[in-house]
Motif scaffolding. Structure first.
Motif, mmCIF file in Angstrom:
data_model
loop_
_atom_site.group_PDB
_atom_site.id
_atom_site.type_symbol
_atom_site.label_atom_id
_atom_site.label_comp_id
_atom_site.label_asym_id
_atom_site.label_seq_id
_atom_site.Cartn_x
_atom_site.Cartn_y
_atom_site.Cartn_z
ATOM 1 N N ILE A 118 0.767 -1.319 -0.084
ATOM 2 C CA ILE A 118 -0.036 -0.151 0.076
ATOM 3 C C ILE A 118 0.965 1.211 -0.061
ATOM 4 N N LEU A 137 -1.274 -1.762 -5.440
ATOM 5 C CA LEU A 137 -2.514 -1.620 -4.696
ATOM 6 C C LEU A 137 -3.447 -2.833 -5.126
ATOM 7 N N ILE A 156 -7.052 1.219 0.787
ATOM 8 C CA ILE A 156 -6.763 1.041 -0.643
ATOM 9 C C ILE A 156 -7.414 1.642 -1.730
#
Length: 742
Positions: A118, A137, A156
């Motif tokens: 992330i 992601l 996300i």
């Protein structure tokens, strides 16, 4: 003596000050202490107290190294990367993340690794690398979907929205991702990410020109940031509030917010400036102390170095003489070895030339033998096929005619098989020719099945034939070689399947003008083939094992012929098999539809198209498989306006369950969904329902994926966004086709 006293005094002073400020306890640190330090560091970053965060991270890193806790070592680097990201030092952040990811992959720390993914996505986005950012992601999204971590899924979605917000053409998608983030973070305690969510909602509403909603979202962000003392978010939110008022032509209010932003910015700068100044003063004092000690010890070290240099010179001289002696001896031995190696190489070369000549003679003898024996076999076989043809001309009964056709077909195949024994030798020399002619593929395959029916009945095995009716009646190709391929494959399945079933299917996967691509599949539930034997099974005279050869017989030549013939026709065969569960052979072949057939198919399509109207949708049951609530609503309303009975499944798992328990006339399937994908769901549905029309309703790029959709069971594809005319036309077409087959 004076110098020695001064050194001792300085060392005592350094020890006194150094030990007073030592931040690390000599006791064994515990993981809970390190975890708390990391949490505190994240809070410090949220409040833009970078000096404090840096101290906490350095301390956690030192404690982690002391107890060799690799997970926390990596996590310290990940959080340090986050701090660099906030400070816009992206390259430093990426360096720290790559170090963390390397450790996390080595120790299989899935949770830490996807946390780092992330952060990697955020930093790559800030550097303008959009595609790579989305890739990381999406990797994290798959993991947190599987672990059902709503908070991380919300983070996300928020970071994807930030990426999509950079360009005008993807801002609608950005707002959709922000709505998804809001759903995931609704019950989250992560106030910092909630503050960010409201901030970017405000940014999105500004792009849409809705300043009232933008102000509401920005004030929400400010309230959360103020309550959590998130200095950075407070700073940014004052800035966006000023921007909103400026767009509203309220310069006074815009200036007021701008001043508040400057006050927060000055406070952050001053706090970090004092910390940096204190750190610089501390370092300068220690550096001066260290410089003095170094200067005093330099004189003593210089005297010791002189003595060592003299001693080292003597040792090196002796070593050099020894090395030169050994080198001379080595060169002498190498010359002798090289001479012997050259003699051996010449001898081996002579042996290889002789072996090559013997192999060529053996190959020539084999070719001559095969030519002779096949000629002797052809003579009686021509008699068999010739007599069969004469009997067919003498008006036999229908049952006799069926048997004679089978006999004729089997004779032709056997003759072709004999020819192919020679063809295997000719393939490498490219001497086997393809004979093209127009033929009826369905009839050709029916003849194959009739010829093999007796063999199947003897083993109590059922043959199931599925032929795609959209395939043109006449095709241009080499019918004899196709028959050889099918007889070998189906015969192989019959040989290894007793009291079972064999499924033979042909489907059209693609047609461009008169070029048609067909997918052939032969599947059985027989003995199966072990993984270790699957690569070798297509070699000449190879079977699954010695036991199989004893039990079932055969030469092991059939699959080798299949592989070589398909290679000649520009294709290759794929095998999927499990011991005890059966085997599946698949291959694709290209054909040409004659012009007459092509025009006939086009005319039929025009007639069918003229007959189809939207009235056919009335009272039909259609299942919409879609995870996005907004898309669900849109598709459902479009369908229900045409009196369709519409049902919705939020994901692929629910879709499978609903299709099993209900009767639907058609399925509209999304591709990317949480859990299993639309392709995986379609594969599962096709296991128990081969006929229900399934149309992919998707926004993915289709250029490179058409074959994948058709091969996995989809009937057609409707790309989003779509024209309603095309949408209704494709649905009506398959509903009409389903009515005619029911």
């Amino acid at each position: 003596m004076k110098n020695l006293k001064l050194i001792l005094i300085l060392l005592c002073c350094f020890a006194q000050f150094g030990f007073q400020d030592a931040p690390i306890s000599e006791t064994e640190p515990k993981p809970a202490q390190i975890k708390q330090l990391l949490n505190d560091a994240e809070m410090s970053i949220d409040m833009m107290q970078f000096d404090q965060a840096l101290n906490q991270l350095h301390k956690s890193l030192e404690l982690s190294k002391r107890i060799n806790h690799n997970r926390y070592i990596a996590l310290s680097s990940s959080i340090l990367a986050r701090m660099y990201g906030v400070r816009h030092e992206y390259d430093k952040g990426i360096t720290q993340l790559e170090r963390a990811i390397s450790i996390q992959r080595e120790i299989d720390d899935e949770s830490g690794l996807h946390y780092s993914y992330i952060m990697y996505g955020k930093l790559l986005n800030n550097k303008g690398q959009k595609e790579r950012a989305l890739k990381y992601l999406n990797l994290a999204h798959d993991y947190y979907t599987e672990t059902e971590n709503d908070e991380q899924l919300g983070i996300i979605a928020l970071n994807k929205a930030i990426i999509f917000m950079r360009e005008d053409k993807t801002r609608d998608r950005a707002m959709s991702e922000l709505n998804n983030a809001g759903i995931y973070l609704e019950e989250s305690n992560n106030k910092y990410e909630l503050s960010r969510l409201h901030y970017y909602l405000a940014r999105g509403h500004i792009y849409q020109g809705d300043f009232q909603k933008a102000e509401k979202a920005a004030l929400g962000s400010l309230e959360i940031a103020s309550s959590g003392n998130f200095t950075g978010m407070t700073l940014y939110t004052y800035g966006i509030l000023s921007e909103i008022e400026e767009n509203r032509n309220n310069p006074k209010e815009a200036l007021a917010y701008l001043k508040k932003k400057e006050q927060v910015s000055d406070a952050v700068f001053n706090a970090n400036k004092e910390a940096l100044a204190f750190e610089a003063r501390s370092r300068s004092g220690l550096d001066a102390l260290k410089s003095t000690v170094d200067e005093l010890t330099l004189q003593t070290a210089e005297q010791e170095r002189t003595l060592k240099v003299n001693k080292l010179t003597t040792i090196l001289s002796v070593a050099l003489i020894t090395i030169l002696s050994l080198l001379t001896l080595s060169l002498y031995k190498n010359n002798n070895l090289r001479a012997r190696a050259n003699e051996l190489l010449q001898k081996k070369n002579s042996e290889l030339v002789l072996a090559k000549e013997n192999a060529e003679k053996a190959s020539l003898a084999k070719a001559q033998f095969l030519t002779t024996i096949t000629h002797e076999l052809r003579t009686p076989l021509y008699a068999v096929t010739g007599l069969t043809h004469l009997l067919l001309e003498e008006s036999p009964t229908e049952s006799q005619k069926e048997h004679l056709n089978s006999l004729k077909f089997s004779g032709e195949y056997l003759l072709s098989l004999i020819n192919n024994i020679l063809d295997l030798n000719k393939l490498e020399a490219n001497k086997v020719e393809i004979v093209n002619s127009n033929f009826d593929l369905e009839k050709r395959m029916s003849d194959v099945l009739i010829a093999l029916k007796n063999s199947a009945d003897e083993r109590n095995t059922k043959l199931h034939f599925d032929f795609d009716k959209s395939i043109p009646e006449k095709l241009g190709g080499d019918p004899l070689k196709i028959s050889q391929i099918l007889i070998n494959l189906i015969g192989n399945s019959i040989k290894f399947t007793e009291d079972g079933d064999i499924w033979i299917s042909v489907k059209k996967t693609k047609q461009v003008d008169k070029n048609v691509t067909l997918l052939f599949e032969i599947r059985d539930n027989g003995e199966g083939i072990g993984k270790e034997k699957q690569k070798a099974i297509f070699d000449n005279f190879t079977q699954g094992s010695t036991q199989i050869n004893r039990k079932f017989g055969g030469t092991g030549l059939g699959l080798s012929i299949v592989k070589n013939l398909l290679s000649l026709l520009g294709s290759e065969i794929d095998l999927e098999s499990e011991l005890g569960e059966g085997s599946k052979f698949t291959f694709e072949l290209d054909f040409e539809a004659p012009e007459v057939e092509l025009k006939k198919a086009i005319a039929t399509a025009k007639i069918d198209q003229a007959k189809i109207t939207n009235e056919i949708m009335e009272d039909k049951r259609i299942l919409v498989v879609e995870d996005n609530k907004i898309n669900q609503m849109i598709t459902r309303k479009i369908l229900e306006k045409n009196k369709v009975i519409c049902d919705v499944a939020d994901n692929g798992t629910i879709a499978i369950e609903k299709v099993q328990n209900n009767n639907f006339d058609l399925i509209l399937m999304d591709i990317h969904m949480p859990g299993i994908s639309g392709i995986e769901a379609t594969i599962e549905i096709r296991k128990f329902d081969e006929f229900i029309p399934i149309i992919a309703l998707t926004a993915v790029t289709l250029d490179d994926n058409l074959d994948e959709f058709y091969l996995n069971g989809f009937n057609d594809i409707i790309p989003k966004p779509y024209k309603t005319e095309e949408f209704f036309h494709k649905i009506n077409k398959y509903l009409a086709a389903r009515e005619t087959t029911v």
